[in-house]
Scaffold this motif. Structure first.
Motif, PDB file in Angstrom:
ATOM      1  N   LEU A  81       0.833  -1.204   0.000  1.00  0.00           N
ATOM      2  CA  LEU A  81       0.000   0.000   0.000  1.00  0.00           C
ATOM      3  C   LEU A  81       0.870   1.257   0.000  1.00  0.00           C
ATOM      4  O   LEU A  81       0.674   2.154  -0.819  1.00  0.00           O
ATOM      5  N   SER A  82       1.850   1.310   0.894  1.00  0.00           N
ATOM      6  CA  SER A  82       2.745   2.480   0.954  1.00  0.00           C
ATOM      7  C   SER A  82       3.494   2.681  -0.359  1.00  0.00           C
ATOM      8  O   SER A  82       3.593   3.803  -0.858  1.00  0.00           O
ATOM      9  N   ARG A  83       3.995   1.599  -0.935  1.00  0.00           N
ATOM     10  CA  ARG A  83       4.747   1.680  -2.193  1.00  0.00           C
ATOM     11  C   ARG A  83       3.863   2.176  -3.332  1.00  0.00           C
ATOM     12  O   ARG A  83       4.226   3.089  -4.079  1.00  0.00           O
ATOM     13  N   GLU A  84       2.680   1.585  -3.463  1.00  0.00           N
ATOM     14  CA  GLU A  84       1.783   1.968  -4.561  1.00  0.00           C
ATOM     15  C   GLU A  84       1.331   3.424  -4.447  1.00  0.00           C
ATOM     16  O   GLU A  84       1.277   4.143  -5.438  1.00  0.00           O
ATOM     17  N   VAL A  85       1.006   3.875  -3.232  1.00  0.00           N
ATOM     18  CA  VAL A  85       0.562   5.262  -3.027  1.00  0.00           C
ATOM     19  C   VAL A  85       1.693   6.229  -3.379  1.00  0.00           C
ATOM     20  O   VAL A  85       1.471   7.254  -4.031  1.00  0.00           O
ATOM     21  N   ARG A  86       2.910   5.880  -2.973  1.00  0.00           N
ATOM     22  CA  ARG A  86       4.080   6.711  -3.292  1.00  0.00           C
ATOM     23  C   ARG A  86       4.328   6.728  -4.807  1.00  0.00           C
ATOM     24  O   ARG A  86       4.530   7.787  -5.398  1.00  0.00           O
ATOM     25  N   GLU A  87       4.306   5.550  -5.436  1.00  0.00           N
ATOM     26  CA  GLU A  87       4.595   5.457  -6.876  1.00  0.00           C
ATOM     27  C   GLU A  87       3.535   6.150  -7.730  1.00  0.00           C
ATOM     28  O   GLU A  87       3.871   6.878  -8.657  1.00  0.00           O
ATOM     29  N   GLU A  88       2.265   5.926  -7.417  1.00  0.00           N
ATOM     30  CA  GLU A  88       1.205   6.441  -8.284  1.00  0.00           C
ATOM     31  C   GLU A  88       0.866   7.904  -8.037  1.00  0.00           C
ATOM     32  O   GLU A  88       0.572   8.636  -8.970  1.00  0.00           O
ATOM     33  N   LEU A  89       0.890   8.351  -6.765  1.00  0.00           N
ATOM     34  CA  LEU A  89       0.430   9.701  -6.433  1.00  0.00           C
ATOM     35  C   LEU A  89       1.457  10.559  -5.701  1.00  0.00           C
ATOM     36  O   LEU A  89       1.165  11.705  -5.366  1.00  0.00           O
ATOM     37  N   GLY A  90       2.632  10.010  -5.412  1.00  0.00           N
ATOM     38  CA  GLY A  90       3.675  10.780  -4.751  1.00  0.00           C
ATOM     39  C   GLY A  90       3.373  11.096  -3.297  1.00  0.00           C
ATOM     40  O   GLY A  90       3.999  11.983  -2.708  1.00  0.00           O
ATOM     41  N   ILE A  91       2.432  10.383  -2.687  1.00  0.00           N
ATOM     42  CA  ILE A  91       2.048  10.637  -1.288  1.00  0.00           C
ATOM     43  C   ILE A  91       2.869   9.721  -0.381  1.00  0.00           C
ATOM     44  O   ILE A  91       2.880   8.508  -0.575  1.00  0.00           O
ATOM     45  N   THR A  92       3.548  10.323   0.598  1.00  0.00           N
ATOM     46  CA  THR A  92       4.385   9.525   1.501  1.00  0.00           C
ATOM     47  C   THR A  92       3.866   9.501   2.932  1.00  0.00           C
ATOM     48  O   THR A  92       4.310   8.708   3.732  1.00  0.00           O
ATOM     49  N   SER A  93       2.920  10.391   3.255  1.00  0.00           N
ATOM     50  CA  SER A  93       2.409  10.439   4.620  1.00  0.00           C
ATOM     51  C   SER A  93       0.889  10.452   4.608  1.00  0.00           C
ATOM     52  O   SER A  93       0.275  11.427   4.160  1.00  0.00           O
ATOM     53  N   PHE A  94       0.287   9.357   5.065  1.00  0.00           N
ATOM     54  CA  PHE A  94      -1.167   9.247   5.142  1.00  0.00           C
ATOM     55  C   PHE A  94      -1.496   8.181   6.182  1.00  0.00           C
ATOM     56  O   PHE A  94      -0.643   7.370   6.537  1.00  0.00           O
ATOM     57  N   VAL A  95      -2.726   8.201   6.669  1.00  0.00           N
ATOM     58  CA  VAL A  95      -3.153   7.227   7.672  1.00  0.00           C
ATOM     59  C   VAL A  95      -4.220   6.326   7.042  1.00  0.00           C
ATOM     60  O   VAL A  95      -5.373   6.741   6.888  1.00  0.00           O
ATOM     61  N   PRO A  96      -3.843   5.102   6.658  1.00  0.00           N
ATOM     62  CA  PRO A  96      -4.823   4.215   6.036  1.00  0.00           C
ATOM     63  C   PRO A  96      -5.722   3.542   7.073  1.00  0.00           C
ATOM     64  O   PRO A  96      -5.269   3.173   8.148  1.00  0.00           O
ATOM     65  N   VAL A  97      -7.006   3.420   6.728  1.00  0.00           N
ATOM     66  CA  VAL A  97      -7.963   2.699   7.555  1.00  0.00           C
ATOM     67  C   VAL A  97      -8.482   1.535   6.709  1.00  0.00           C
ATOM     68  O   VAL A  97      -8.928   1.746   5.575  1.00  0.00           O
ATOM     69  N   HIS A  98      -8.401   0.313   7.255  1.00  0.00           N
ATOM     70  CA  HIS A  98      -8.861  -0.852   6.498  1.00  0.00           C
ATOM     71  C   HIS A  98     -10.375  -0.788   6.325  1.00  0.00           C
ATOM     72  O   HIS A  98     -11.102  -0.577   7.294  1.00  0.00           O
ATOM     73  N   ALA A  99     -10.845  -0.946   5.097  1.00  0.00           N
ATOM     74  CA  ALA A  99     -12.279  -0.893   4.807  1.00  0.00           C
ATOM     75  C   ALA A  99     -12.853  -2.282   4.575  1.00  0.00           C
ATOM     76  O   ALA A  99     -13.895  -2.627   5.120  1.00  0.00           O
ATOM     77  N   SER A 100     -12.184  -3.092   3.757  1.00  0.00           N
ATOM     78  CA  SER A 100     -12.665  -4.449   3.505  1.00  0.00           C
ATOM     79  C   SER A 100     -11.623  -5.261   2.760  1.00  0.00           C
ATOM     80  O   SER A 100     -10.687  -4.709   2.174  1.00  0.00           O
ATOM     81  N   THR A 101     -11.811  -6.559   2.791  1.00  0.00           N
ATOM     82  CA  THR A 101     -11.014  -7.486   1.993  1.00  0.00           C
ATOM     83  C   THR A 101     -12.013  -8.425   1.324  1.00  0.00           C
ATOM     84  O   THR A 101     -12.899  -8.959   1.989  1.00  0.00           O
ATOM     85  N   TYR A 102     -11.899  -8.543   0.010  1.00  0.00           N
ATOM     86  CA  TYR A 102     -12.849  -9.366  -0.735  1.00  0.00           C
ATOM     87  C   TYR A 102     -12.163  -9.912  -1.990  1.00  0.00           C
ATOM     88  O   TYR A 102     -11.080  -9.464  -2.362  1.00  0.00           O
ATOM     89  N   ILE A 103     -12.827 -10.860  -2.635  1.00  0.00           N
ATOM     90  CA  ILE A 103     -12.281 -11.421  -3.877  1.00  0.00           C
ATOM     91  C   ILE A 103     -13.061 -10.855  -5.057  1.00  0.00           C
ATOM     92  O   ILE A 103     -14.293 -10.876  -5.075  1.00  0.00           O
ATOM     93  N   PHE A 104     -12.323 -10.281  -6.004  1.00  0.00           N
ATOM     94  CA  PHE A 104     -12.895  -9.736  -7.235  1.00  0.00           C
ATOM     95  C   PHE A 104     -12.477 -10.625  -8.396  1.00  0.00           C
ATOM     96  O   PHE A 104     -11.301 -10.971  -8.511  1.00  0.00           O
ATOM     97  N   GLU A 105     -13.440 -10.962  -9.230  1.00  0.00           N
ATOM     98  CA  GLU A 105     -13.127 -11.804 -10.382  1.00  0.00           C
ATOM     99  C   GLU A 105     -13.656 -11.164 -11.654  1.00  0.00           C
ATOM    100  O   GLU A 105     -14.797 -10.710 -11.698  1.00  0.00           O
TER     101      GLU A 105
END
Length: 176
Positions: A81-105
């Motif tokens: 999550l930290s790597r993708e947020v940094r790579e895609e949007l240049g954001i290095t400081s944020f507080v993530p809150v888990h929303a859900s985990t599910y399977i997408f097909e």
């Protein structure tokens, strides 16, 4: 040394059981692999979406979750999550809150999605290789455009499921 991307293969509980290349995971094999998503809300209650690059192999040019990316083999959900947020949007400081985990097909792949949200009003610098554009959308604007082929099917499904949680997150006072 190959520059092939390796994704972890997981079982339905999220336990790593092997690895496969991006190509193997996206060729219709339905090999279950993990991804991370981050929904970004600003203090006005709008949701940031990215417009996927026209060069993407899946859903090019469609509006999608602010950040979405594959976990690399050997990487934790938080690291990805930290790597993708940094790579895609240049954001290095944020507080993530888990929303859900599910399977997408979809027709081409099967993913275990680890979805998070954050409230963020800082600078965003999009990666022009991954993303063609990005902007904040009101919930009304999103509703007006649902089902019109503007958004990825995964975003529409996830937004529909998480909307009450996202609205609550925005309306919860943070005690500034």
């Amino acid at each position: 040394m190959s520059n092939e991307e390796w994704f972890p293969l997981i079982d339905e509980q999220g336990t790593t059981i092997g690895k496969a290349t991006r190509k193997e995971c996206h060729n219709g094999s339905k090999l279950l692999h993990p991804v991370v998503h981050l929904h970004i809300l600003n203090r006005e209650g709008k949701l940031y979406l990215q417009k996927r690059s026209m060069h993407k192999d899946i859903q090019p040019g469609k509006w999608d979750t602010a950040v979405g990316g594959h976990m690399d083999y050997g990487e934790s959900v938080e690291e990805a999550l930290s790597r993708e947020v940094r790579e895609e949007l240049g954001i290095t400081s944020f507080v993530p809150v888990h929303a859900s985990t599910y399977i997408f097909e979809s027709a081409r792949e099967r993913e275990m999605v680890h979805s998070f949200y954050t409230v963020y009003d800082g600078a965003i610098t999009i990666d022009p290789v991954e993303i063609d554009a990005g902007r904040y959308w009101s919930f009304a604007e999103i509703h007006q455009n649902m089902g019109k082929g503007i958004f990825t099917p995964n975003f529409e499904q996830e937004f529909s499921r998480l909307e009450p949680l996202l609205l609550q997150a925005f309306q919860t006072p943070e005690g500034d």
